[in-house]
Enzyme design. Structure first.
Site, short mmCIF file in Angstrom:
data_model
loop_
_atom_site.label_atom_id
_atom_site.label_comp_id
_atom_site.label_asym_id
_atom_site.label_seq_id
_atom_site.Cartn_x
_atom_site.Cartn_y
_atom_site.Cartn_z
N CYS A 1 3.23 -6.04 0.68
CA CYS A 1 3.75 -4.13 0.21
C CYS A 1 4.40 -4.82 1.23
O CYS A 1 4.61 -4.50 2.01
CB CYS A 1 2.98 -3.54 1.11
SG CYS A 1 2.79 -2.17 1.16
N CYS B 1 3.15 5.05 3.75
CA CYS B 1 2.31 4.00 3.92
C CYS B 1 0.76 4.35 2.95
O CYS B 1 0.91 5.68 3.42
CB CYS B 1 1.52 3.96 5.70
SG CYS B 1 0.31 2.46 5.42
N CYS C 1 12.51 10.22 13.17
CA CYS C 1 11.61 9.66 11.76
C CYS C 1 10.76 9.36 12.12
O CYS C 1 10.24 8.47 12.55
CB CYS C 1 13.10 8.64 11.37
SG CYS C 1 12.64 7.83 9.59
N CYS D 1 8.36 5.73 6.98
CA CYS D 1 7.32 4.39 6.95
C CYS D 1 6.04 4.72 7.39
O CYS D 1 4.62 5.03 6.39
CB CYS D 1 7.66 3.14 7.79
SG CYS D 1 7.60 4.01 9.61
N CYS E 1 6.06 0.42 3.62
CA CYS E 1 7.51 1.26 5.15
C CYS E 1 8.61 0.77 4.82
O CYS E 1 9.32 0.76 6.15
CB CYS E 1 6.27 1.27 6.32
SG CYS E 1 6.04 -0.93 6.08
N ASP F 1 7.54 -17.87 13.04
CA ASP F 1 6.27 -17.40 12.82
C ASP F 1 5.12 -18.19 13.34
O ASP F 1 3.92 -18.12 13.54
CB ASP F 1 5.87 -16.87 11.68
CG ASP F 1 6.69 -15.47 11.33
OD1 ASP F 1 7.28 -15.01 12.22
OD2 ASP F 1 6.59 -15.20 10.20
N CYS G 1 -4.06 -2.67 5.93
CA CYS G 1 -3.03 -2.53 5.80
C CYS G 1 -2.92 -3.92 4.59
O CYS G 1 -3.88 -4.32 4.44
CB CYS G 1 -1.99 -3.66 7.27
SG CYS G 1 -0.64 -4.00 6.03
N CYS H 1 12.86 2.79 4.67
CA CYS H 1 13.51 2.68 6.05
C CYS H 1 14.59 3.29 5.72
O CYS H 1 15.20 2.89 5.08
CB CYS H 1 12.78 1.39 6.77
SG CYS H 1 14.00 1.62 8.34
N CYS I 1 15.20 4.72 15.87
CA CYS I 1 14.56 5.53 14.87
C CYS I 1 14.28 6.82 14.94
O CYS I 1 14.09 7.27 14.25
CB CYS I 1 12.30 4.76 15.10
SG CYS I 1 12.34 3.67 14.73
S1 SF4 Z 1 11.47 4.19 8.84
FE1 SF4 Z 1 12.51 3.20 10.13
S2 SF4 Z 1 13.58 4.00 11.02
FE2 SF4 Z 1 12.28 5.45 9.96
S3 SF4 Z 1 10.23 5.32 12.29
FE3 SF4 Z 1 10.23 3.90 9.78
S4 SF4 Z 1 10.60 2.06 11.63
FE4 SF4 Z 1 11.96 3.84 12.10
S1 SF4 Z 2 2.96 -2.89 4.61
FE1 SF4 Z 2 1.68 -1.03 3.75
S2 SF4 Z 2 -0.10 -1.15 3.46
FE2 SF4 Z 2 0.88 -1.86 5.41
S3 SF4 Z 2 1.39 -0.59 6.90
FE3 SF4 Z 2 3.18 -0.42 5.39
S4 SF4 Z 2 2.50 0.31 3.80
FE4 SF4 Z 2 1.40 0.81 5.24
#
Ligand code: SF4
Ligand code: SF4
Length: 342
Positions: free
Chosen positions: A229, A186, A179, A182, A232, A122, A202, A236, A176
């Site tokens: 956080c 959020c 689905c 995520c 999301c 990173d 975010c 998954c 994905c």
């Molecule tokens: S929750 Fe996971 S599998 Fe579903 S859309 Fe988001 S990243 Fe893709």
């Molecule tokens: S980290 Fe939390 S606030 Fe940021 S995109 Fe994912 S669920 Fe949303």
């Protein structure tokens, strides 16, 4: 040689090791348009060296291969914090330092075979997730995070750029499907469209990278999170297959697990340094950390938290003082509503 690198990567503590050809990053244009839309908020470093990010050959002239490494950090059912959530990646020791150290042997091995390398966790101008997809290690989820069939979303990426040539692995395809969990999960609707996160909304950005006040419109939505956080990621479905890491340095230290929000709000500069000496949390420094704790207290605190918030309200640091005042107001308002209802 490729098999040798893979074996050594495992010995060094990595869970995946794949290879991609040095080429222009496939999503470079999408990345530029994300920047142009201002979604990176105040993370100005993301804009620096755009062309370098798009083309690893500029980062290391003569580079032929990107070796992409993944390290599992999923802690399974180990102790968690009660109120005052911390994103899993920051529970234990700082992964940057840990993984950079684990890469040294691989770097040495490649050097012995005539390679010149640059190693990043990173830390470099490389679109790592893009090349992780090219190397077949992971695909881009709609959350913008990388997903691996075996590790789910709970892994760190490391990259070794080398002048040695290796046969590239087959790129990954998105799994994905239909689905959207995520995006639905959020709390601040920061995933504005599939694969696009607006950092300005975010919670990870607001509680970590953001150096200033947390905008009031997001404070209640932050709930009891004090660093990052995981919402999301938690939802998954691919994380059903995640296995706990055997890297105990990613576990939450018991001391940190047991400190209440009030106790965290009261820590001194020296205590902050001691508590987070090996943790990525040290990077945000005490005032920003206390800012976050105040927001969490404003959302879940009670009358017993008012004494420490009262002290913080008069703190010389205005960031702390303003967030403490907000928290006091939230607690008093909740208490008043409770009294009126009873
Ligand atoms: S929750 Fe996971 S599998 Fe579903 S859309 Fe988001 S990243 Fe893709
Ligand atoms: S980290 Fe939390 S606030 Fe940021 S995109 Fe994912 S669920 Fe949303």
């Amino acid at each position: 040689m490729k098999a040798g690198v893979k074996i050594l990567a495992k010995e060094c503590g990595f869970d995946e090791c794949r290879f991609a050809r040095v080429d222009r990053a496939p999503h470079a244009e999408a990345y530029f348009s994300w920047l142009d839309a201002g979604y990176q908020a105040e993370m100005l470093w993301m804009e620096r060296g755009r062309e370098k990010r798009a083309d690893p050959a500029i980062v290391l002239p003569g580079a032929k291969t990107l070796i992409i490494l993944a390290k599992n950090y999923f802690q399974g059912q180990s102790p968690k914090r009660g109120p005052g959530k911390i994103a899993r990646y920051a529970w234990g020791e700082d992964y940057h330092e840990l993984m950079q150290t684990q890469m040294i042997k691989l770097d040495d091995f490649l050097s012995i075979h005539g390679g010149r390398q640059k190693c990043y966790v990173d830390t470099g101008p490389i679109l790592e997730r893009d090349f992780a997809s090219e190397a077949g290690l992971s695909w881009h989820g709609k959350s913008s995070m990388s997903l691996n069939e075996r590790l789910g979303t709970w892994f760190f990426l490391g990259t070794i750029l080398t002048t040695l040539e290796f046969e590239p692995d087959t790129p990954a395809r998105s799994r994905c499907g239909k689905c959207f969990r995520c995006m639905e999960a959020c709390p601040t609707k920061a995933i504005v469209e599939p694969y696009r996160v607006d950092a300005r909304r975010c919670i990870s950005y607001l509680t970590i990278e953001n150096k200033g006040p947390i905008p009031e419109e997001f404070r209640k939505l932050i709930g009891d999170r004090i660093y990052g956080c995981d919402d999301c990621l938690e939802v998954c479905p691919w994380n059903r297959f995640a296995q706990a890491t055997n890297e105990i340095r990613f576990s939450l230290p018991l001391k940190l697990a047991n400190l209440s929000l009030s106790e965290l709000a009261a820590i001194t500069e020296q205590e902050f340094r001691d508590l987070f000496r090996r943790s990525p949390i040290k990077r945000i420094k005490r005032p920003r950390f206390i800012r976050n704790v105040c927001v969490a207290l404003g959302n879940v605190g009670t009358l017993t938290d008012l004494p420490i918030l009262g002290i913080l309200q008069t703190d010389a640091n205005l960031l702390i003082a303003e967030h403490a005042a907000w928290a006091v107001h939230q607690i008093e308002e909740r208490e008043q509503l409770r009294n009126e209802a009873s």
